[in-house]
Each structure stands twice: as structure tokens, then as C-alpha cells.
Design a protein around this motif. Structure first.
Motif, PDB file in Angstrom:
ATOM      1  N   VAL A 174       0.822  -1.152  -0.115  1.00 17.88           N
ATOM      2  CA  VAL A 174       0.006   0.084   0.085  1.00 17.88           C
ATOM      3  C   VAL A 174       0.825   1.083   0.049  1.00 17.88           C
ATOM      4  CG1 VAL A 174      -1.670   1.198   1.103  1.00 17.88           C
ATOM      5  CG2 VAL A 174      -1.786  -1.180   1.272  1.00 17.88           C
ATOM      6  N   SER A 178      -3.680   6.882   3.974  1.00 16.72           N
ATOM      7  CA  SER A 178      -4.846   7.515   3.773  1.00 16.72           C
ATOM      8  C   SER A 178      -6.199   6.676   4.454  1.00 16.72           C
ATOM      9  CB  SER A 178      -5.257   8.101   2.333  1.00 16.72           C
ATOM     10  OG  SER A 178      -5.565   6.771   1.812  1.00 16.72           O
ATOM     11  N   SER A 181      -6.511   3.815   2.443  1.00 14.75           N
ATOM     12  CA  SER A 181      -5.216   2.660   2.612  1.00 14.75           C
ATOM     13  C   SER A 181      -5.450   1.959   3.917  1.00 14.75           C
ATOM     14  CB  SER A 181      -3.922   3.595   2.416  1.00 14.75           C
ATOM     15  OG  SER A 181      -3.552   4.320   3.508  1.00 14.75           O
ATOM     16  N   GLN A 182      -5.942   2.995   4.783  1.00 12.40           N
ATOM     17  CA  GLN A 182      -6.191   1.855   6.176  1.00 12.40           C
ATOM     18  C   GLN A 182      -7.131   0.754   5.982  1.00 12.40           C
ATOM     19  OE1 GLN A 182      -6.028   4.435   9.785  1.00 12.40           O
ATOM     20  NE2 GLN A 182      -5.836   6.150   8.683  1.00 12.40           N
ATOM     21  N   CYS A 184      -7.853  -0.579   3.199  1.00 11.31           N
ATOM     22  CA  CYS A 184      -7.273  -1.754   2.299  1.00 11.31           C
ATOM     23  C   CYS A 184      -6.074  -2.479   3.132  1.00 11.31           C
ATOM     24  CB  CYS A 184      -6.004  -1.065   1.232  1.00 11.31           C
ATOM     25  SG  CYS A 184      -7.129  -0.125   0.021  1.00 11.31           S
ATOM     26  N   VAL A 197       3.112  -1.155   4.217  1.00 13.96           N
ATOM     27  CA  VAL A 197       2.662   0.294   4.050  1.00 13.96           C
ATOM     28  C   VAL A 197       3.787   1.097   3.887  1.00 13.96           C
ATOM     29  CG1 VAL A 197       1.191   2.288   4.648  1.00 13.96           C
ATOM     30  CG2 VAL A 197       0.456  -0.145   5.339  1.00 13.96           C
ATOM     31  N   ASP A 199       5.191   5.173   3.539  1.00 13.99           N
ATOM     32  CA  ASP A 199       4.995   6.459   3.372  1.00 13.99           C
ATOM     33  C   ASP A 199       6.043   7.449   4.104  1.00 13.99           C
ATOM     34  OD1 ASP A 199       3.750   9.262   3.645  1.00 13.99           O
ATOM     35  OD2 ASP A 199       1.672   8.354   3.316  1.00 13.99           O
ATOM     36  N   VAL A 238      -3.163   4.930  -3.086  1.00 10.97           N
ATOM     37  CA  VAL A 238      -4.331   5.350  -2.883  1.00 10.97           C
ATOM     38  C   VAL A 238      -4.056   6.845  -1.965  1.00 10.97           C
ATOM     39  CG1 VAL A 238      -5.473   3.447  -3.127  1.00 10.97           C
ATOM     40  CG2 VAL A 238      -4.342   3.764  -0.749  1.00 10.97           C
ATOM     41  N   THR A 239      -3.476   7.895  -2.395  1.00  7.78           N
ATOM     42  CA  THR A 239      -3.081   8.889  -1.594  1.00  7.78           C
ATOM     43  C   THR A 239      -3.759  10.301  -2.344  1.00  7.78           C
ATOM     44  OG1 THR A 239      -1.017   9.647  -2.391  1.00  7.78           O
ATOM     45  CG2 THR A 239      -1.113   8.173  -0.501  1.00  7.78           C
ATOM     46  N   ASP A 245       2.179   9.092  -5.818  1.00  7.18           N
ATOM     47  CA  ASP A 245       1.634   7.943  -6.798  1.00  7.18           C
ATOM     48  C   ASP A 245       2.260   7.646  -8.016  1.00  7.18           C
ATOM     49  OD1 ASP A 245      -0.139   7.821  -4.588  1.00  7.18           O
ATOM     50  OD2 ASP A 245      -1.987   8.857  -5.652  1.00  7.18           O
ATOM     51  N   ALA A 307     -12.039   1.017  -0.840  1.00 10.84           N
ATOM     52  CA  ALA A 307     -10.922   0.114  -0.422  1.00 10.84           C
ATOM     53  C   ALA A 307     -11.564  -1.336  -0.738  1.00 10.84           C
ATOM     54  CB  ALA A 307     -10.482   0.111   0.999  1.00 10.84           C
ATOM     55  N   THR A 310     -11.142  -1.896  -4.520  1.00 12.51           N
ATOM     56  CA  THR A 310      -9.794  -2.118  -4.660  1.00 12.51           C
ATOM     57  C   THR A 310      -9.413  -3.312  -4.397  1.00 12.51           C
ATOM     58  OG1 THR A 310      -9.474   0.194  -4.344  1.00 12.51           O
ATOM     59  CG2 THR A 310      -7.310  -1.428  -4.187  1.00 12.51           C
TER      60      THR A 310
END
Length: 321
Positions: A174, A178, A181-182, A184, A197, A199, A238-239, A245, A307, A310
């Protein structure tokens, strides 16, 4: 789930080295409410010791009773449990909600050198970066390994043979934290993915709890450049931050990920595609690998729904649909 598969292989290797006959069991197919998915493993010895799971209890009990009674001496055979299976296979087991499952049972005799080769191949497949296909002939139990041609069902059977997909655990990367994303992460963990994840933004990590997922405070593109993406990897961005991205997409298409997707409307996706062509030098074949807009068209509005769309699309592609 993948950790349990590794435990099955390691137990089998120990028992083979100690001189035990082995019964190697693989779930082939499920219908209705069956407890384990295709590919689930169990290994057993003649004395009833076993590691792994086929159903969570009921099927194992029947299998071990029949093993103790002297059944399952053929090199390879398929048995069925559940609705409609009793008359054909002598099973007394009923699964929840009229479920049904089929199991491949292979008898691997002590001292057979090919057993060590099979277990080594399994160990390498589970820890490697490729999805492999194992073909088992039902008449004599002979097996053959090759690289899987494509994603698809984990087990396929015809009258002559069974073909099994064996590989590392499915991984979900991920890109960026975001609200989407959480969710997901939560869905991915629930489905048995190894979730990572990435970031680089310190402020994005405030108050974040990832559960069993791994977190890396770095650009997803840097993680991909270092770790790569094997054929059981899905990469999702997914941000709504085009810098993060776009860099992720540029690096993801260099690897073997089976799914690459990025969030955004159709108009946003068209602009992104043009940026990736112009600034990133991505060709049309690479662009075609990127799902943008990401996910199934469910009419999603909320972060949880986006999510869900996705991760559902990832599962669709992984299952060869």
C-alpha cells in the motif's frame, strides 16, 4: 496461512529424515461453505501425528481414522467430503451449509529419494519470488514442476492429473497512508495477504495502528527499488498525491507485480497517464498494466467502499477472473 504452509513443509522434512512414511494432503476444490481454500496443506504420519489443516477439525478426524485403518496406500488419490460425497467415498463427514471439498492425498514412502526433492521444491517455492505449477499424475503420483504460465485457480483437476499453484504468500504493498489505505490494510490482512505500507511523510503516521502489517517511513518507490515485486505482489497507490503515486507507478511497472493500481477519477487517470508517458517514459504496454481508475466499479463513495472495490479487484485478478 503461509506460515502454516511453511510449518507443514518443515515438519515433513523432519519426519522424512527420521524414516517415516508421509501422507501429503492438499485441498483441491471447495463448494459452498468449506473451511479452507484450495491449496491448504496437511502432512501426516502413520501414527496419526500431523501438521496443517484441511477443514479445522472434522475432515482431519475422518482422514486420520481411515489412515489408521490402512486406507490411502495409493501413490495419489482424490477423495471428497461433504454434501453428496458420502455414497461415493465412504465419508461420514458433513460440512457446514452443505459445503463440499475435495482433497488430493499422496502417499510418500520412507526412503524414497524423490520425496526429499519434492519437499525441497516446496520450500523453495514458498520462500521464492515465483508462482510455480506442480502437476501430479493420478495414476502413479509422478510430479513435475514448472513456472506457472499465468495467475488463476490454485488447483485444477482432470481425469489424468492435478495441477497445483505453489508460491510465496500474496503480498499487498500500500503506497501512502490515507483513509482508503487504512481500510485496504484491514481487508488485505483479513484475506491473508502479507501487507506492507510505505509513506515518507512523518505527519501521516500520527495515530496510525497497522496491526500485523509492516510499516516503512520511506517512499514506496524506494521500497520497490530495493525489495522488488514478485509475481504474487499487488501494488496500490491511494493517496491522491501525484508525486507519491506517480513515482510508485514508475517503479511498480519495472517489477513482476500481478496487480498495479492507482486511485483517481477517469479525468485524473487520463492526466496521470499523460504525465507517465511524457515525464516517466512509460510505454503503452506498461501503462496497460496499471489499473486506473483503481478497483471494481461498485459505485463506491466512502473510503471503506473504495478500499473494498480495490481489494475485490485484486482478488479477481489473482483468481484469474
Amino acid at each position: 496461512m503461509r506460515a502454516l504452509d511453511v510449518e507443514v513443509v518443515e515438519a515433513a522434512r523432519r519426519w522424512y529424515a527420521e524414516g517415516h512414511d508421509l501422507w501429503w494432503c492438499t485441498v483441491l476444490s471447495t463448494f459452498g461453505s468449506a473451511p479452507r481454500e484450495p491449496g491448504a496443506l496437511l502432512v501426516a504420519r502413520a501414527d496419526g501425528r500431523h501438521v496443517g489443516s484441511l477443514s479445522g477439525g472434522c475432515v482431519e478426524e475422518d482422514f486420520l481414522e481411515r489412515l489408521a485403518a490402512g486406507d490411502f496406500r495409493a501413490p495419489a488419490q482424490v477423495i471428497a467430503y461433504g454434501d453428496g460425497a458420502d455414497a461415493l467415498h465412504g465419508s461420514r463427514v458433513s460440512l457446514p451449509c452443505e459445503g463440499r471439498l475435495e482433497v488430493l492425498i499422496e502417499h510418500w514412502p520412507a526412503g524414497d529419494a524423490s520425496v526429499a526433492d519434492e519437499l525441497e521444491a516446496y520450500a523453495e517455492a514458498l520462500q521464492g519470488g515465483q508462482l510455480l505449477e506442480r502437476r501430479v499424475a493420478l495414476d502413479d503420483g509422478e510430479s513435475h514442476w514448472q513456472v506457472a504460465a499465468a495467475m488463476g485457480p490454485g488447483a485444477v483437476r482432470d481425469e489424468q492429473a492435478v495441477r497445483l499453484h505453489v508460491g510465496p504468500a500474496a503480498r499487498l504493498l500500500v503506497a501512502g497512508l490515507s483513509p482508503v489505505s487504512q481500510f485496504c490494510v484491514q481487508f488485505g490482512l483479513a484475506l491473508g495477504f502479507e501487507v506492507t505500507v510505505c509513506d515518507p511523510r512523518p505527519e501521516a503516521w500520527e495515530g496510525i495502528e497497522l496491526g500485523d502489517a509492516q510499516g516503512h517511513r520511506e517512499l514506496p518507490s524506494e521500497f520497490l527499488r530495493r525489495e522488488g515485486a514478485h509475481r504474487m505482489t499487488a501494488v496500490v497507490a491511494v493517496t491522491h498525491d501525484p508525486r507519491l503515486d506517480d513515482l510508485t507507478m514508475l517503479e511498480a511497472v519495472r517489477g513482476d507485480a500481478f496487480y498495479i493500481g492507482v486511485m483517481g477519477s477517469r479525468r485524473t487517470s487520463e492526466k496521470r497517464a499523460e504525465r507517465l508517458r511524457r515525464s516517466g517514459g512509460i510505454d503503452e504496454a506498461s501503462l496497460a498494466r496499471i489499473h486506473m481508475p483503481i478497483g471494481l466499479d461498485l459505485g463506491s463513495k466512502t473510503p471503506a467502499e473504495i478500499a473494498l472495490a480495490t481489494v475485490s479487484d485484486i482478488v479477481r485478478v489473482m483468481r484469474g477472473k
